[in-house]
Design a protein around this motif. Structure first.
Motif, short mmCIF file in Angstrom:
data_model
loop_
_atom_site.label_atom_id
_atom_site.label_comp_id
_atom_site.label_asym_id
_atom_site.label_seq_id
_atom_site.Cartn_x
_atom_site.Cartn_y
_atom_site.Cartn_z
N THR A 205 45.19 -17.11 55.04
CA THR A 205 44.25 -16.27 55.78
C THR A 205 43.68 -17.01 56.98
N GLU A 206 43.26 -18.26 56.79
CA GLU A 206 42.69 -19.05 57.88
C GLU A 206 43.73 -19.35 58.95
N ALA A 207 44.97 -19.55 58.56
CA ALA A 207 46.02 -19.87 59.52
C ALA A 207 46.59 -18.63 60.20
N GLY A 208 46.17 -17.45 59.74
CA GLY A 208 46.69 -16.22 60.33
C GLY A 208 48.08 -15.88 59.85
N VAL A 209 48.51 -16.47 58.74
CA VAL A 209 49.85 -16.22 58.21
C VAL A 209 49.78 -15.08 57.21
N VAL A 210 50.72 -14.18 57.29
CA VAL A 210 50.82 -13.08 56.35
C VAL A 210 52.22 -13.10 55.76
N ALA A 211 52.30 -12.92 54.44
CA ALA A 211 53.60 -12.95 53.76
C ALA A 211 54.53 -11.88 54.33
N PRO A 212 55.83 -12.18 54.36
CA PRO A 212 56.80 -11.17 54.81
C PRO A 212 56.96 -10.07 53.77
N ALA A 213 57.52 -8.95 54.19
CA ALA A 213 57.66 -7.78 53.31
C ALA A 213 58.86 -7.92 52.37
N LYS A 214 58.80 -8.90 51.50
CA LYS A 214 59.84 -9.07 50.49
C LYS A 214 59.15 -9.41 49.18
N ILE A 215 59.35 -8.59 48.18
CA ILE A 215 58.65 -8.74 46.91
C ILE A 215 58.81 -10.14 46.34
N GLU A 216 60.02 -10.64 46.31
CA GLU A 216 60.27 -11.94 45.70
C GLU A 216 59.51 -13.07 46.40
N VAL A 217 59.37 -12.97 47.72
CA VAL A 217 58.64 -13.99 48.48
C VAL A 217 57.15 -13.90 48.16
N ILE A 218 56.60 -12.70 48.22
CA ILE A 218 55.17 -12.50 47.93
C ILE A 218 54.87 -12.96 46.51
N ALA A 219 55.69 -12.54 45.57
CA ALA A 219 55.48 -12.93 44.17
C ALA A 219 55.54 -14.44 44.02
N GLY A 220 56.51 -15.07 44.67
CA GLY A 220 56.63 -16.53 44.59
C GLY A 220 55.41 -17.24 45.14
N LEU A 221 54.86 -16.74 46.24
CA LEU A 221 53.67 -17.33 46.83
C LEU A 221 52.45 -17.20 45.92
N THR A 222 52.46 -16.20 45.05
CA THR A 222 51.34 -15.98 44.15
C THR A 222 51.56 -16.58 42.76
N GLY A 223 52.71 -17.22 42.56
CA GLY A 223 52.99 -17.85 41.27
C GLY A 223 53.50 -16.90 40.22
N CYS A 224 54.17 -15.85 40.63
CA CYS A 224 54.65 -14.82 39.71
C CYS A 224 56.17 -14.72 39.75
N LYS A 225 56.75 -14.52 38.59
CA LYS A 225 58.16 -14.14 38.52
C LYS A 225 58.15 -12.63 38.34
N VAL A 226 58.41 -11.92 39.41
CA VAL A 226 58.23 -10.47 39.46
C VAL A 226 59.29 -9.72 38.65
N LYS A 227 58.86 -8.63 38.06
CA LYS A 227 59.78 -7.72 37.39
C LYS A 227 59.83 -6.44 38.23
N ILE A 228 60.99 -6.18 38.83
CA ILE A 228 61.15 -5.01 39.70
C ILE A 228 61.11 -3.75 38.84
N ARG A 229 60.27 -2.81 39.26
CA ARG A 229 60.15 -1.58 38.49
C ARG A 229 60.63 -0.36 39.27
N THR A 230 60.64 -0.44 40.60
CA THR A 230 61.12 0.67 41.42
C THR A 230 61.97 0.13 42.55
N GLU A 231 63.18 0.69 42.70
CA GLU A 231 64.08 0.39 43.82
C GLU A 231 64.41 1.72 44.46
N ALA A 232 63.87 1.98 45.65
CA ALA A 232 64.14 3.23 46.34
C ALA A 232 64.29 2.95 47.82
N ASP A 233 64.80 3.93 48.56
CA ASP A 233 64.95 3.74 50.00
C ASP A 233 63.60 3.58 50.69
#
Length: 153
Positions: free
Chosen positions: A46-74
């Motif tokens: 937040t202080e550096a002005g960095v925002v996670a990219p729009a990829k679930i696996e990246v966001i989850a990894g940054l938060t310490g989570c191994k994500v379980k995908i529940r919806t895959e849609a267009d």
């Protein structure tokens, strides 16, 4: 072979760190032993002005989570995270307008959401506040519909 997502993440990281590097490189001050032993400053996303990219696996990894995908849609991808910090959903969108449409629909339910470029994290406000320094974004409070929780006069 370079993964396109890896290159994008590296570019985003470099762009986010460039102002920090310039600020520290151009700073005056002495070059004594205190500066040499202090190491790099700890700056939140937040202080550096960095925002996670729009990829679930990246966001989850940054938060310490191994994500379980529940919806895959267009229109969106949605994953569930269960961590010590709490449970939350990470939803990503291929276009910003689809995220806005999703948030407009979610406003019926109300609640607090952590919102970035083409992604939304939903969960309890305390959980979202703990995640924000790692992934950036802004907190959005959506108003629900229906009677308010307060007493009527």
């Amino acid at each position: 072979m370079t993964n396109r997502g890896t290159g994008t993440r590296r570019a985003a990281l470099a762009a986010g760190l460039a102002p920090l590097l310039l600020a520290t490189a151009c700073g005056g001050g002495d070059s004594g032993s205190a500066a040499a032993s202090s190491g790099p400053p700890k700056v939140s996303a937040t202080e550096a002005g960095v925002v996670a990219p729009a990829k679930i696996e990246v966001i989850a990894g940054l938060t310490g989570c191994k994500v379980k995908i529940r919806t895959e849609a267009d229109e969106l991808r949605e994953g569930v995270c269960r961590t010590k910090q709490g449970d939350y959903l990470v939803t990503t969108f291929p276009e910003e307008r689809l995220k806005r449409t999703w948030l407009e629909s979610a406003s019926v339910y109300g609640g607090t959401y952590l919102v970035g470029t083409r992604w939304v994290v939903s969960g309890k406000p305390a959980v979202l506040e703990r995640l924000r320094p790692r992934i950036g974004g802004t907190m959005e409070q959506l108003r629900g519909i229906g009677p308010s929780a307060g007493p009527s006069t």
